[in-house]
Scaffold this active site. Sequence first.
Site, PDB file in Angstrom:
ATOM      1  N   GLU A  92      81.620  -7.761  30.083  1.00  0.00           N
ATOM      2  CA  GLU A  92      82.955  -8.378  30.123  1.00  0.00           C
ATOM      3  C   GLU A  92      82.985  -9.656  29.294  1.00  0.00           C
ATOM      4  OE1 GLU A  92      85.987  -8.312  29.599  1.00  0.00           O
ATOM      5  OE2 GLU A  92      86.420  -7.178  31.416  1.00  0.00           O
TER       6      GLU A  92
ATOM      7  N   ASP B 184      89.279  -3.813  30.690  1.00  0.00           N
ATOM      8  CA  ASP B 184      90.710  -4.100  30.847  1.00  0.00           C
ATOM      9  C   ASP B 184      91.559  -3.025  30.178  1.00  0.00           C
ATOM     10  OD1 ASP B 184      90.239  -4.556  28.218  1.00  0.00           O
ATOM     11  OD2 ASP B 184      90.838  -6.665  28.213  1.00  0.00           O
TER      12      ASP B 184
HETATM   13  O1  AHR Z   1      83.621  -7.333  26.864  1.00  0.00           O
HETATM   14  C1  AHR Z   1      84.377  -6.769  25.876  1.00  0.00           C
HETATM   15  C2  AHR Z   1      85.757  -6.397  26.361  1.00  0.00           C
HETATM   16  O2  AHR Z   1      86.488  -7.561  26.597  1.00  0.00           O
HETATM   17  C3  AHR Z   1      85.869  -5.683  27.653  1.00  0.00           C
HETATM   18  O3  AHR Z   1      85.543  -4.322  27.636  1.00  0.00           O
HETATM   19  C4  AHR Z   1      87.317  -5.872  27.947  1.00  0.00           C
HETATM   20  O4  AHR Z   1      87.600  -5.777  29.311  1.00  0.00           O
HETATM   21  C5  AHR Z   1      87.616  -7.240  27.384  1.00  0.00           C
HETATM   22  O5  AHR Z   1      88.746  -7.196  26.558  1.00  0.00           O
END
Ligand code: AHR
Length: 522
Positions: free
Chosen positions: A243, A319
Amino acid sequence: MIKPPWIRGVRRALLAAGATAALAAGLLTATATTSQAATQGPCDIYAAGGTPCVAAHSTTRALYGTYNGPLYQVKRASDDTTKDIGPLTAGGVADAAQQDSFCANTSCVISVIYDQSGKGNKLTQALKGYWPGPAEGGNDNLANAFEAPITVGGHKAYGVYVAPGTGYRNNNTNGIATGDQPEGMYAIFDGTHYNAGCCFDYGNAETTGNDDGNGTMEAIYFGNSKGWGSGSGPGPWIMADLENGLFSGVNRGFNAGDPTINHRFTTAIVKGGPNHWAIRGGNAQSGGLSTFYDGVRPNAPGYNPMKKQGAIILGIGGDNSNTGQGTFYEGVMTQGYPSTATEDAVQANITAAGYDSGSTSTGSLTPGSRISLKATTSPCCTTHYLRHNDTDTKVVISSITSSSPATDKADATWIVRAGLANTSCLSFESVDKPGQFLRHANYQLYLNTDSGGSSFAKDATFCPTAGNSGVGTSFQSVNFPTKYIRHYNYTAYVASNGGTNAWDNTRAWAQDTSWLTAAPWS
Ligand code: AHR
Protein backbone atom coordinates in the site's frame (compact mmCIF):
# COMPACT_ATOMS: atom_id res chain seq x y z
CA MET A 1 -5.79 -34.60 13.24
CA ILE A 2 -4.72 -37.80 11.50
CA LYS A 3 -3.03 -36.99 8.22
CA PRO A 4 -3.09 -39.27 5.18
CA PRO A 5 0.15 -41.25 4.71
CA TRP A 6 1.28 -39.26 1.68
CA ILE A 7 1.04 -35.98 3.66
CA ARG A 8 3.19 -37.54 6.37
CA GLY A 9 5.55 -38.65 3.58
CA VAL A 10 5.81 -35.12 2.22
CA ARG A 11 6.35 -33.75 5.73
CA ARG A 12 9.20 -36.22 6.30
CA ALA A 13 10.69 -35.19 2.96
CA LEU A 14 10.44 -31.52 3.92
CA LEU A 15 12.05 -32.14 7.29
CA ALA A 16 14.81 -34.15 5.69
CA ALA A 17 15.23 -31.46 3.10
CA GLY A 18 15.33 -28.74 5.73
CA ALA A 19 19.12 -29.00 5.91
CA THR A 20 19.54 -27.14 2.65
CA ALA A 21 17.16 -25.70 0.14
CA ALA A 22 19.19 -27.30 -2.62
CA LEU A 23 18.63 -30.73 -1.13
CA ALA A 24 14.95 -29.98 -0.78
CA ALA A 25 14.66 -28.97 -4.39
CA GLY A 26 16.42 -32.09 -5.58
CA LEU A 27 14.61 -34.48 -3.29
CA LEU A 28 11.22 -33.05 -3.99
CA THR A 29 11.75 -32.82 -7.70
CA ALA A 30 12.31 -36.54 -7.51
CA THR A 31 9.10 -37.15 -5.57
CA ALA A 32 7.09 -34.90 -7.85
CA THR A 33 7.97 -37.00 -10.86
CA THR A 34 7.15 -40.33 -9.22
CA SER A 35 3.81 -41.68 -8.11
CA GLN A 36 3.10 -38.73 -5.80
CA ALA A 37 2.81 -36.36 -8.77
CA ALA A 38 -0.76 -37.53 -9.29
CA THR A 39 -1.77 -37.28 -5.65
CA GLN A 40 -0.39 -34.02 -4.35
CA GLY A 41 -0.85 -30.43 -5.29
CA PRO A 42 0.81 -27.25 -4.05
CA CYS A 43 -1.64 -26.94 -1.15
CA ASP A 44 -0.87 -30.46 0.06
CA ILE A 45 2.78 -29.44 0.21
CA TYR A 46 2.01 -26.20 2.08
CA ALA A 47 -0.15 -28.19 4.55
CA ALA A 48 2.64 -30.70 5.11
CA GLY A 49 5.00 -27.80 5.76
CA GLY A 50 2.69 -26.48 8.52
CA THR A 51 1.47 -23.49 6.50
CA PRO A 52 -1.85 -24.57 4.95
CA CYS A 53 -3.55 -22.76 2.11
CA VAL A 54 -6.41 -20.52 3.18
CA ALA A 55 -7.13 -19.50 -0.42
CA ALA A 56 -6.35 -21.52 -3.54
CA HIS A 57 -7.33 -20.09 -6.92
CA SER A 58 -6.72 -21.55 -10.34
CA THR A 59 -8.54 -21.77 -13.65
CA THR A 60 -5.99 -24.27 -14.95
CA ARG A 61 -5.70 -27.12 -12.44
CA ALA A 62 -6.63 -28.48 -9.05
CA LEU A 63 -4.23 -27.36 -6.34
CA TYR A 64 -4.87 -30.34 -4.03
CA GLY A 65 -4.27 -33.93 -5.08
CA THR A 66 -7.84 -34.90 -4.27
CA TYR A 67 -9.70 -31.72 -5.28
CA ASN A 68 -12.55 -32.48 -7.64
CA GLY A 69 -14.83 -29.46 -7.17
CA PRO A 70 -15.36 -26.46 -9.42
CA LEU A 71 -12.31 -24.43 -10.42
CA TYR A 72 -14.09 -21.48 -11.98
CA GLN A 73 -17.34 -20.35 -13.47
CA VAL A 74 -17.94 -18.88 -16.92
CA LYS A 75 -20.85 -16.69 -17.98
CA ARG A 76 -21.87 -16.54 -21.62
CA ALA A 77 -23.06 -13.45 -23.43
CA SER A 78 -25.83 -15.08 -25.48
CA ASP A 79 -28.15 -15.75 -22.52
CA ASP A 80 -26.25 -14.68 -19.38
CA THR A 81 -26.24 -18.23 -18.02
CA THR A 82 -23.29 -19.67 -16.12
CA LYS A 83 -21.41 -22.95 -15.94
CA ASP A 84 -18.90 -24.27 -13.44
CA ILE A 85 -15.73 -25.75 -14.91
CA GLY A 86 -14.03 -28.50 -12.92
CA PRO A 87 -10.93 -30.62 -13.37
CA LEU A 88 -10.77 -33.56 -15.79
CA THR A 89 -10.02 -35.84 -12.83
CA ALA A 90 -9.50 -35.28 -9.11
CA GLY A 91 -6.32 -33.29 -8.69
CA GLY A 92 -6.08 -32.78 -12.45
CA VAL A 93 -6.12 -30.12 -15.15
CA ALA A 94 -9.25 -28.06 -15.92
CA ASP A 95 -11.73 -29.53 -18.37
CA ALA A 96 -11.43 -26.77 -20.97
CA ALA A 97 -13.67 -28.65 -23.41
CA GLN A 98 -16.61 -27.86 -21.11
CA GLN A 99 -15.90 -24.16 -21.57
CA ASP A 100 -15.46 -24.58 -25.32
CA SER A 101 -18.82 -26.24 -25.79
CA PHE A 102 -20.75 -24.01 -23.36
CA CYS A 103 -19.36 -20.85 -24.96
CA ALA A 104 -19.51 -22.00 -28.60
CA ASN A 105 -20.69 -19.27 -30.99
CA THR A 106 -20.85 -16.62 -28.30
CA SER A 107 -18.37 -15.08 -25.85
CA CYS A 108 -17.76 -15.93 -22.20
CA VAL A 109 -16.24 -14.17 -19.22
CA ILE A 110 -14.80 -15.76 -16.09
CA SER A 111 -17.41 -14.85 -13.49
CA VAL A 112 -16.08 -16.72 -10.42
CA ILE A 113 -12.69 -18.17 -9.49
CA TYR A 114 -13.49 -20.64 -6.75
CA ASP A 115 -11.44 -21.18 -3.62
CA GLN A 116 -10.26 -24.78 -3.45
CA SER A 117 -9.08 -24.46 0.17
CA GLY A 118 -12.51 -25.02 1.68
CA LYS A 119 -12.45 -21.55 3.26
CA GLY A 120 -14.94 -20.11 0.79
CA ASN A 121 -12.61 -17.34 -0.36
CA LYS A 122 -13.77 -17.23 -3.96
CA LEU A 123 -13.02 -14.27 -6.22
CA THR A 124 -15.75 -12.42 -8.08
CA GLN A 125 -16.06 -9.13 -9.96
CA ALA A 126 -14.37 -6.29 -8.08
CA LEU A 127 -16.82 -3.51 -7.37
CA LYS A 128 -16.01 0.16 -7.55
CA GLY A 129 -13.43 1.06 -4.95
CA TYR A 130 -11.82 4.39 -4.21
CA TRP A 131 -10.92 4.47 -7.87
CA PRO A 132 -13.79 4.13 -10.29
CA GLY A 133 -13.79 1.21 -12.65
CA PRO A 134 -14.19 1.63 -16.38
CA ALA A 135 -16.89 3.84 -17.82
CA GLU A 136 -19.65 1.27 -17.67
CA GLY A 137 -20.97 1.58 -14.13
CA GLY A 138 -17.76 1.91 -12.20
CA ASN A 139 -17.26 -1.77 -11.40
CA ASP A 140 -14.36 -3.69 -12.88
CA ASN A 141 -14.66 -5.92 -15.93
CA LEU A 142 -14.55 -9.71 -15.84
CA ALA A 143 -11.84 -11.46 -17.85
CA ASN A 144 -12.58 -12.81 -21.31
CA ALA A 145 -12.50 -16.59 -20.80
CA PHE A 146 -10.71 -17.30 -24.09
CA GLU A 147 -7.92 -14.79 -24.05
CA ALA A 148 -5.22 -16.83 -22.30
CA PRO A 149 -5.19 -20.35 -23.79
CA ILE A 150 -2.33 -22.64 -22.76
CA THR A 151 -1.69 -26.30 -22.06
CA VAL A 152 -0.88 -27.93 -18.72
CA GLY A 153 0.52 -31.43 -18.90
CA GLY A 154 -0.57 -31.51 -22.53
CA HIS A 155 -4.20 -30.61 -21.73
CA LYS A 156 -5.75 -27.37 -22.93
CA ALA A 157 -6.60 -24.86 -20.19
CA TYR A 158 -7.36 -21.15 -19.91
CA GLY A 159 -5.74 -18.54 -17.67
CA VAL A 160 -7.27 -15.30 -16.39
CA TYR A 161 -6.39 -12.53 -18.85
CA VAL A 162 -6.45 -9.21 -17.02
CA ALA A 163 -6.82 -6.34 -19.47
CA PRO A 164 -6.69 -2.89 -17.86
CA GLY A 165 -10.03 -2.38 -16.11
CA THR A 166 -10.41 -6.05 -15.18
CA GLY A 167 -10.49 -7.00 -11.50
CA TYR A 168 -11.56 -9.66 -8.99
CA ARG A 169 -11.94 -9.30 -5.25
CA ASN A 170 -13.29 -10.77 -2.03
CA ASN A 171 -13.74 -8.31 0.86
CA ASN A 172 -15.36 -10.81 3.19
CA THR A 173 -12.80 -13.56 3.62
CA ASN A 174 -12.19 -16.33 6.07
CA GLY A 175 -8.78 -17.26 7.51
CA ILE A 176 -6.66 -14.71 5.61
CA ALA A 177 -3.93 -12.97 7.66
CA THR A 178 -4.80 -9.67 9.31
CA GLY A 179 -2.68 -7.16 11.23
CA ASP A 180 0.92 -8.37 11.47
CA GLN A 181 0.04 -12.06 11.17
CA PRO A 182 2.36 -14.12 8.96
CA GLU A 183 1.30 -15.33 5.54
CA GLY A 184 2.74 -16.58 2.28
CA MET A 185 1.53 -16.47 -1.28
CA TYR A 186 2.58 -17.51 -4.74
CA ALA A 187 1.13 -16.97 -8.17
CA ILE A 188 1.99 -18.07 -11.68
CA PHE A 189 1.83 -15.21 -14.18
CA ASP A 190 2.56 -14.77 -17.88
CA GLY A 191 5.93 -13.02 -17.61
CA THR A 192 5.47 -11.45 -21.04
CA HIS A 193 2.12 -9.77 -20.30
CA TYR A 194 2.47 -6.76 -18.02
CA ASN A 195 2.50 -2.99 -18.02
CA ALA A 196 3.43 -0.01 -15.88
CA GLY A 197 -0.11 0.67 -14.70
CA CYS A 198 -1.28 0.31 -11.12
CA CYS A 199 -1.57 -2.47 -10.14
CA PHE A 200 -1.61 -6.04 -11.39
CA ASP A 201 -1.68 -7.68 -7.93
CA TYR A 202 -2.66 -10.94 -6.29
CA GLY A 203 -2.94 -11.14 -2.53
CA ASN A 204 -4.00 -9.41 0.66
CA ALA A 205 -5.70 -5.99 0.50
CA GLU A 206 -8.09 -3.63 2.24
CA THR A 207 -11.58 -4.93 2.96
CA THR A 208 -12.86 -1.37 2.30
CA GLY A 209 -11.77 -0.99 -1.32
CA ASN A 210 -9.95 2.18 -0.28
CA ASP A 211 -6.34 3.13 0.30
CA ASP A 212 -6.30 2.78 4.09
CA GLY A 213 -2.64 3.73 4.49
CA ASN A 214 0.83 2.22 4.53
CA GLY A 215 0.94 -1.43 5.55
CA THR A 216 -2.75 -2.19 4.95
CA MET A 217 -1.98 -4.53 2.04
CA GLU A 218 0.46 -7.35 1.28
CA ALA A 219 0.10 -8.59 -2.28
CA ILE A 220 2.31 -9.84 -5.10
CA TYR A 221 2.72 -7.16 -7.77
CA PHE A 222 3.98 -8.01 -11.26
CA GLY A 223 4.87 -5.36 -13.84
CA ASN A 224 7.19 -2.49 -14.60
CA SER A 225 5.54 0.31 -12.69
CA LYS A 226 8.66 2.41 -12.10
CA GLY A 227 6.78 5.17 -10.27
CA TRP A 228 6.23 3.15 -7.13
CA GLY A 229 9.32 0.97 -7.03
CA SER A 230 11.72 -0.88 -9.30
CA GLY A 231 14.48 -3.44 -9.50
CA SER A 232 17.39 -3.94 -11.84
CA GLY A 233 17.00 -3.92 -15.62
CA PRO A 234 13.94 -2.71 -17.50
CA GLY A 235 11.39 -4.90 -15.67
CA PRO A 236 8.98 -6.51 -15.20
CA TRP A 237 9.70 -7.16 -11.53
CA ILE A 238 8.05 -9.15 -8.78
CA MET A 239 7.40 -6.67 -6.00
CA ALA A 240 5.31 -6.50 -2.84
CA ASP A 241 2.38 -4.10 -2.90
CA LEU A 242 2.28 -3.02 0.74
CA GLU A 243 0.00 0.00 0.00
CA ASN A 244 1.29 3.34 -1.17
CA GLY A 245 4.35 1.53 -2.37
CA LEU A 246 5.50 -1.36 -4.54
CA PHE A 247 8.54 -2.66 -2.71
CA SER A 248 11.44 -4.45 -4.41
CA GLY A 249 13.51 -4.62 -1.21
CA VAL A 250 14.11 -2.70 1.98
CA ASN A 251 14.20 0.72 0.29
CA ARG A 252 11.29 2.66 -1.08
CA GLY A 253 11.93 2.92 -4.83
CA PHE A 254 14.92 1.14 -6.35
CA ASN A 255 16.54 -2.04 -5.03
CA ALA A 256 19.22 -3.62 -7.22
CA GLY A 257 18.67 -7.12 -5.84
CA ASP A 258 15.26 -7.53 -7.48
CA PRO A 259 15.94 -8.60 -11.08
CA THR A 260 13.89 -8.27 -14.22
CA ILE A 261 12.04 -11.58 -14.55
CA ASN A 262 9.97 -12.40 -17.61
CA HIS A 263 9.72 -16.14 -18.12
CA ARG A 264 6.67 -17.03 -20.21
CA PHE A 265 5.40 -18.72 -17.05
CA THR A 266 6.81 -16.98 -13.99
CA THR A 267 6.45 -18.19 -10.41
CA ALA A 268 6.18 -15.17 -8.09
CA ILE A 269 6.31 -15.32 -4.30
CA VAL A 270 5.79 -12.71 -1.58
CA LYS A 271 5.58 -13.63 2.09
CA GLY A 272 5.53 -11.56 5.24
CA GLY A 273 5.45 -11.79 9.02
CA PRO A 274 6.47 -9.58 11.94
CA ASN A 275 9.32 -7.34 10.71
CA HIS A 276 10.30 -9.92 8.13
CA TRP A 277 9.33 -10.43 4.50
CA ALA A 278 10.69 -11.87 1.29
CA ILE A 279 10.38 -11.85 -2.49
CA ARG A 280 11.20 -15.01 -4.46
CA GLY A 281 10.70 -16.05 -8.05
CA GLY A 282 11.59 -18.47 -10.82
CA ASN A 283 10.65 -20.09 -14.07
CA ALA A 284 7.41 -22.05 -13.67
CA GLN A 285 8.48 -24.41 -16.47
CA SER A 286 11.83 -25.54 -15.07
CA GLY A 287 14.41 -25.05 -12.36
CA GLY A 288 14.18 -23.74 -8.84
CA LEU A 289 13.40 -20.48 -7.08
CA SER A 290 15.75 -17.59 -6.32
CA THR A 291 15.40 -15.24 -3.38
CA PHE A 292 15.42 -11.59 -4.42
CA TYR A 293 14.90 -10.10 -0.96
CA ASP A 294 14.73 -11.62 2.51
CA GLY A 295 14.93 -9.22 5.41
CA VAL A 296 13.25 -6.64 7.58
CA ARG A 297 10.25 -4.53 6.67
CA PRO A 298 10.86 -1.44 4.48
CA ASN A 299 12.72 1.50 6.01
CA ALA A 300 9.72 3.77 5.45
CA PRO A 301 7.09 4.71 8.04
CA GLY A 302 3.95 2.65 8.45
CA TYR A 303 5.09 -0.80 7.34
CA ASN A 304 6.15 -2.24 10.69
CA PRO A 305 4.03 -3.59 12.21
CA MET A 306 1.78 -4.31 9.26
CA LYS A 307 -1.96 -3.59 9.38
CA LYS A 308 -3.19 -6.16 6.88
CA GLN A 309 -6.96 -6.25 6.46
CA GLY A 310 -7.40 -9.66 4.81
CA ALA A 311 -9.34 -9.02 1.60
CA ILE A 312 -8.12 -10.79 -1.56
CA ILE A 313 -7.52 -8.99 -4.85
CA LEU A 314 -6.59 -10.15 -8.33
CA GLY A 315 -5.59 -7.78 -11.13
CA ILE A 316 -6.09 -4.52 -9.24
CA GLY A 317 -4.56 -2.42 -6.46
CA GLY A 318 -5.92 -2.20 -2.95
CA ASP A 319 -8.00 0.87 -3.76
CA ASN A 320 -9.22 -0.74 -7.01
CA SER A 321 -6.63 1.06 -9.15
CA ASN A 322 -7.26 -0.88 -12.33
CA THR A 323 -4.84 0.21 -15.03
CA GLY A 324 -2.51 -2.78 -14.61
CA GLN A 325 -2.53 -5.78 -16.94
CA GLY A 326 -1.28 -9.33 -16.74
CA THR A 327 -2.30 -12.98 -16.87
CA PHE A 328 -2.88 -15.21 -13.84
CA TYR A 329 -2.92 -19.01 -13.96
CA GLU A 330 -2.89 -20.14 -10.33
CA GLY A 331 -2.12 -18.77 -6.89
CA VAL A 332 -2.56 -19.45 -3.20
CA MET A 333 -2.39 -17.68 0.13
CA THR A 334 -1.30 -19.47 3.27
CA GLN A 335 -1.71 -19.24 6.98
CA GLY A 336 1.77 -18.82 8.45
CA TYR A 337 5.13 -17.96 6.90
CA PRO A 338 6.15 -20.81 4.57
CA SER A 339 9.69 -22.15 4.73
CA THR A 340 11.93 -21.94 1.68
CA ALA A 341 12.00 -25.76 1.61
CA THR A 342 8.19 -25.83 1.36
CA GLU A 343 8.24 -23.24 -1.43
CA ASP A 344 10.98 -25.13 -3.24
CA ALA A 345 8.81 -28.25 -3.09
CA VAL A 346 5.86 -26.27 -4.43
CA GLN A 347 8.04 -25.00 -7.29
CA ALA A 348 8.99 -28.60 -8.09
CA ASN A 349 5.29 -29.46 -8.22
CA ILE A 350 4.63 -26.49 -10.51
CA THR A 351 7.41 -27.36 -12.96
CA ALA A 352 6.24 -31.00 -13.00
CA ALA A 353 2.70 -29.85 -13.89
CA GLY A 354 3.93 -28.97 -17.39
CA TYR A 355 2.79 -25.44 -18.19
CA ASP A 356 3.22 -24.68 -21.89
CA SER A 357 2.14 -21.85 -24.16
CA GLY A 358 0.29 -24.40 -26.24
CA SER A 359 1.21 -22.88 -29.60
CA THR A 360 1.33 -26.05 -31.62
CA SER A 361 0.76 -24.87 -35.17
CA THR A 362 2.01 -22.05 -37.31
CA GLY A 363 0.50 -20.59 -40.42
CA SER A 364 -3.09 -21.68 -39.83
CA LEU A 365 -6.23 -19.88 -38.70
CA THR A 366 -6.39 -21.93 -35.51
CA PRO A 367 -6.37 -20.20 -32.10
CA GLY A 368 -2.85 -20.28 -30.72
CA SER A 369 -1.21 -20.39 -34.15
CA ARG A 370 1.15 -17.66 -35.34
CA ILE A 371 0.46 -16.34 -38.82
CA SER A 372 1.20 -13.55 -41.23
CA LEU A 373 -1.51 -12.22 -43.53
CA LYS A 374 -0.44 -11.57 -47.10
CA ALA A 375 -2.28 -9.18 -49.42
CA THR A 376 -3.44 -10.58 -52.76
CA THR A 377 -4.07 -7.45 -54.83
CA SER A 378 -1.94 -7.60 -57.97
CA PRO A 379 0.31 -6.03 -59.06
CA CYS A 380 0.71 -3.54 -56.21
CA CYS A 381 0.73 -5.63 -53.17
CA THR A 382 1.55 -9.30 -53.48
CA THR A 383 4.68 -8.99 -51.33
CA HIS A 384 2.78 -6.92 -48.73
CA TYR A 385 1.63 -8.10 -45.30
CA LEU A 386 -0.77 -6.74 -42.71
CA ARG A 387 1.32 -5.16 -39.96
CA HIS A 388 1.25 -2.55 -37.24
CA ASN A 389 3.41 0.55 -37.25
CA ASP A 390 6.03 1.31 -34.62
CA THR A 391 5.60 5.08 -34.69
CA ASP A 392 1.83 5.13 -34.18
CA THR A 393 -0.96 2.64 -33.59
CA LYS A 394 -2.10 2.42 -37.22
CA VAL A 395 -2.27 -0.90 -39.05
CA VAL A 396 -0.99 -0.84 -42.62
CA ILE A 397 0.47 -3.12 -45.26
CA SER A 398 4.08 -3.10 -46.34
CA SER A 399 6.42 -5.32 -48.27
CA ILE A 400 8.16 -7.89 -46.07
CA THR A 401 10.88 -10.16 -47.41
CA SER A 402 13.37 -12.51 -45.83
CA SER A 403 15.86 -9.65 -45.61
CA SER A 404 13.45 -7.27 -43.79
CA PRO A 405 14.52 -6.13 -40.31
CA ALA A 406 13.40 -8.40 -37.46
CA THR A 407 11.19 -5.63 -36.06
CA ASP A 408 9.24 -5.38 -39.33
CA LYS A 409 8.85 -9.15 -39.42
CA ALA A 410 7.53 -9.15 -35.86
CA ASP A 411 5.17 -6.27 -36.64
CA ALA A 412 3.73 -8.43 -39.44
CA THR A 413 3.17 -11.49 -37.26
CA TRP A 414 -0.04 -12.23 -35.35
CA ILE A 415 -1.18 -14.79 -32.80
CA VAL A 416 -4.58 -16.13 -33.74
CA ARG A 417 -7.01 -16.01 -30.82
CA ALA A 418 -10.58 -17.24 -30.42
CA GLY A 419 -12.74 -14.21 -31.24
CA LEU A 420 -13.01 -11.97 -28.19
CA ALA A 421 -16.69 -11.35 -28.93
CA ASN A 422 -17.58 -14.67 -30.58
CA THR A 423 -15.61 -17.86 -30.19
CA SER A 424 -16.51 -19.11 -33.65
CA CYS A 425 -14.66 -16.09 -35.11
CA LEU A 426 -11.11 -14.85 -34.57
CA SER A 427 -9.06 -12.07 -33.01
CA PHE A 428 -5.44 -11.22 -33.78
CA GLU A 429 -2.92 -10.39 -31.06
CA SER A 430 0.38 -8.77 -31.92
CA VAL A 431 3.32 -11.10 -31.41
CA ASP A 432 5.65 -8.32 -30.27
CA LYS A 433 3.09 -6.32 -28.27
CA PRO A 434 1.35 -8.85 -26.00
CA GLY A 435 -2.09 -7.68 -24.92
CA GLN A 436 -2.55 -5.53 -28.04
CA PHE A 437 -5.05 -6.57 -30.69
CA LEU A 438 -6.06 -5.67 -34.21
CA ARG A 439 -9.27 -3.64 -33.89
CA HIS A 440 -11.27 -1.11 -35.85
CA ALA A 441 -12.29 2.32 -34.63
CA ASN A 442 -14.17 4.68 -36.94
CA TYR A 443 -13.72 1.89 -39.51
CA GLN A 444 -9.93 2.18 -39.50
CA LEU A 445 -7.68 -0.58 -38.15
CA TYR A 446 -5.38 0.03 -35.19
CA LEU A 447 -3.31 -2.00 -32.76
CA ASN A 448 -4.65 -1.23 -29.29
CA THR A 449 -4.46 -2.69 -25.80
CA ASP A 450 -7.51 -4.76 -24.98
CA SER A 451 -9.56 -2.50 -22.74
CA GLY A 452 -11.52 -5.47 -21.46
CA GLY A 453 -14.97 -4.18 -22.37
CA SER A 454 -17.51 -5.70 -24.73
CA SER A 455 -17.15 -2.85 -27.26
CA PHE A 456 -13.44 -3.52 -27.68
CA ALA A 457 -14.14 -7.26 -27.99
CA LYS A 458 -16.54 -6.64 -30.88
CA ASP A 459 -14.21 -4.19 -32.61
CA ALA A 460 -11.44 -6.82 -32.39
CA THR A 461 -13.41 -9.82 -33.66
CA PHE A 462 -13.44 -10.90 -37.30
CA CYS A 463 -15.15 -13.90 -38.83
CA PRO A 464 -13.19 -15.71 -41.56
CA THR A 465 -15.10 -16.33 -44.79
CA ALA A 466 -14.07 -17.56 -48.24
CA GLY A 467 -12.03 -14.87 -49.95
CA ASN A 468 -14.24 -12.25 -51.61
CA SER A 469 -12.16 -12.51 -54.80
CA GLY A 470 -12.27 -16.31 -54.79
CA VAL A 471 -8.74 -16.42 -53.36
CA GLY A 472 -7.73 -16.98 -49.75
CA THR A 473 -9.78 -15.71 -46.79
CA SER A 474 -11.72 -12.56 -46.02
CA PHE A 475 -12.30 -11.31 -42.48
CA GLN A 476 -15.76 -9.94 -41.74
CA SER A 477 -16.23 -7.49 -38.89
CA VAL A 478 -18.47 -9.13 -36.27
CA ASN A 479 -20.27 -5.87 -35.45
CA PHE A 480 -20.37 -4.46 -38.99
CA PRO A 481 -21.03 -7.61 -41.07
CA THR A 482 -20.99 -5.80 -44.44
CA LYS A 483 -17.43 -4.68 -43.75
CA TYR A 484 -14.26 -6.75 -44.17
CA ILE A 485 -10.61 -6.12 -43.36
CA ARG A 486 -9.28 -4.21 -46.35
CA HIS A 487 -6.13 -2.39 -47.36
CA TYR A 488 -6.63 0.86 -49.24
CA ASN A 489 -3.75 3.18 -50.12
CA TYR A 490 -1.56 0.84 -48.00
CA THR A 491 -3.60 1.54 -44.85
CA ALA A 492 -5.95 -0.99 -43.25
CA TYR A 493 -9.69 -0.47 -42.69
CA VAL A 494 -12.93 -2.37 -42.40
CA ALA A 495 -14.73 -1.64 -45.65
CA SER A 496 -17.95 -2.51 -47.44
CA ASN A 497 -18.24 -2.98 -51.20
CA GLY A 498 -19.43 0.56 -51.86
CA GLY A 499 -20.28 3.04 -49.16
CA THR A 500 -19.66 6.46 -47.76
CA ASN A 501 -15.98 6.14 -46.80
CA ALA A 502 -13.23 6.52 -49.39
CA TRP A 503 -12.03 3.02 -48.54
CA ASP A 504 -15.45 1.55 -49.41
CA ASN A 505 -14.52 2.15 -53.08
CA THR A 506 -15.75 -0.79 -55.17
CA ARG A 507 -12.63 -0.81 -57.36
CA ALA A 508 -10.46 -3.77 -56.30
CA TRP A 509 -12.56 -4.22 -53.13
CA ALA A 510 -12.73 -7.99 -53.62
CA GLN A 511 -8.94 -8.30 -54.03
CA ASP A 512 -8.18 -5.81 -51.26
CA THR A 513 -10.33 -7.80 -48.80
CA SER A 514 -8.86 -11.21 -49.70
CA TRP A 515 -5.80 -12.41 -47.79
CA LEU A 516 -3.52 -15.40 -47.82
CA THR A 517 -2.74 -17.00 -44.47
CA ALA A 518 1.03 -17.36 -44.56
CA ALA A 519 3.75 -18.81 -42.37
CA PRO A 520 4.62 -16.34 -39.58
CA TRP A 521 7.48 -13.96 -40.31
CA SER A 522 8.50 -14.03 -36.65
O1 AHR B 1 0.73 0.60 -3.36
C1 AHR B 1 0.43 0.90 -4.65
C2 AHR B 1 -1.03 1.24 -4.83
O2 AHR B 1 -1.29 2.47 -4.22
C3 AHR B 1 -2.03 0.36 -4.20
O3 AHR B 1 -2.27 -0.86 -4.84
C4 AHR B 1 -3.24 1.22 -4.25
O4 AHR B 1 -4.18 0.88 -3.28
C5 AHR B 1 -2.68 2.61 -4.06
O5 AHR B 1 -3.17 3.48 -5.05
